[in-house]
Design a protein around this motif. Structure first.
Motif: not given
Length: 369
Positions: A58-59, A292, A296, A300-301, A303-306
């Motif tokens: 994701y990063e 992304q 994602s 597990s990534a 949840s890093r975006m709304s």
């Protein structure tokens, strides 16, 4: 050059080194850097890497990587967890002025085999069902297919519909497909050659020489008929107007270089957006964020975006595709693909009133401006 034999291709059936999804594309007489460039290599990412160094996190923005290996006379493009080389538009672009053959392994969808010459798909089929072939000469490779065990059995019906109750060996049909590629090219990579550093780059097909997807665009018969009949200047105008409409909807119309590039394409001028240009940097950021948003969701990534951030990212991805189409020099392909968000896109990008205006414009009615 390696001797091509069944023993030399069976490594593809292992989970290492390329895994359950991969694509190998062989291009004749084109060197490693050029073949990467044709697939959309980002110049600032070009360097030797091992397969393990392809960071798909994701990063990193879930980048797509391709590796290139000189086989002597042919260069093979290797896409771990990728499939660009098997897409018709990408493969035919890779084959311009030469030949290209692609083998895809995809354990969760369809495997693939494609052979193209000088911009034309000659033969394509799914190795699991070799009786279903397409292209300009679907039977051109039939003798070699028989030699590697990929030809349809004599009992198959006239439509090439093999019995779908075949045994599990069909799941590995990409192995004889790789052997078929080897019969065409005279060389295949050995698994040991993939263990070290290879020429590689992050690829972004937006910057490749491939046209927009011919499968994308309006499906309404009236719109399709109007697109087919409209003159080039109207097609370019519709594509340009649609790109700028989307930019306005998304608040991107002030992007440096955007209006100038679209206006030049509307005038029929050749437009190239380099990855290192100011507009190119924005395109890369839109596509990165869109990846992304999509990838994602599967890890597990997610949840890093709304939800709002994810929606905004997807919208930018739709816009980037429409812009790519609007800049394409062939007006029919450009207009068809550029109109996809208007006719098939998410609700935020669709506009029935605008669609009616476009249809009138294509038919020679009142202008769209």
């Amino acid at each position: 050059m390696l001797e091509v034999s069944r023993d030399g291709v069976e490594w593809m059936d292992d989970d290492e080194p390329l895994g359950e999804i991969c694509c190998l594309t062989f291009v004749k007489g084109v060197d490693e850097n050029e073949v990467l460039s044709r697939l959309g290599a980002l110049p600032d990412t070009l360097r030797p890497r091992t397969l393990a160094e392809a960071d798909g996190s994701y990063e990193a923005g879930y980048p797509q990587f391709a590796f290139a290996l000189d086989l002597g006379g042919w260069t093979v493009l290797i896409e771990p967890n990728g499939f660009q080389g098997t897409l018709i538009e990408r493969l035919t672009a890779l084959s311009q002025g030469t030949e290209a053959v692609s083998v895809q392994r995809h354990d969760y969808a369809d495997h693939g085999f494609r052979y193209a010459v000088d911009g034309t798909l000659v033969t394509g089929f799914e190795p699991t069902w070799p009786g279903r072939r397409w292209g300009s000469e679907p039977d051109r490779l039939l003798g070699q297919m028989r030699a590697v065990g990929l030809a349809p059995a004599p009992a198959d019906d006239a439509d090439g519909d093999e019995d779908e109750d075949e045994d599990d060996s069909l799941l590995s049909a990409y192995v004889p497909a790789l052997l078929l590629a080897g019969l065409i090219t005279g060389a295949v990579p050995h698994a040991d050659a993939l263990a070290g550093e290879l020429s590689s780059a992050e690829i972004e097909p937006w910057f490749s020489a491939a046209p927009p997807s011919f499968s994308h665009g309006p499906t309404d018969p009236a719109m399709l008929a109007a697109l087919e009949a409209a003159p080039p200047h109207l097609l370019r105008a519709v594509a340009a107007d649609e790109a700028m409409r989307l930019a306005g909807v998304l608040g991107l119309d002030g992007t440096p270089g955007l209006a100038e590039a679209v206006a030049a394409a509307e005038r029929g001028e050749a437009v190239t957006v380099s990855p290192g240009s100011e507009l190119g940097a924005h395109v890369r950021s839109w596509l990165r964020r869109s990846r992304q948003a999509g990838w994602s969701l599967n890890d597990s990534a997610g949840s890093r975006m709304s939800d709002d951030e994810r929606t905004a990212a997807f919208m930018r991805g739709w816009f980037a595709d429409a812009l790519n189409a609007a800049l394409w020099p062939e007006p029919h392909a450009a207009a068809r693909a550029a109109l996809r968000p208007l006719t098939e896109g998410p609700p935020q990008l669709r506009d029935p009133d605008r669609e009616a205006v476009v249809l009138r414009t294509l038919r020679g009615g009142s202008g769209s401006r």
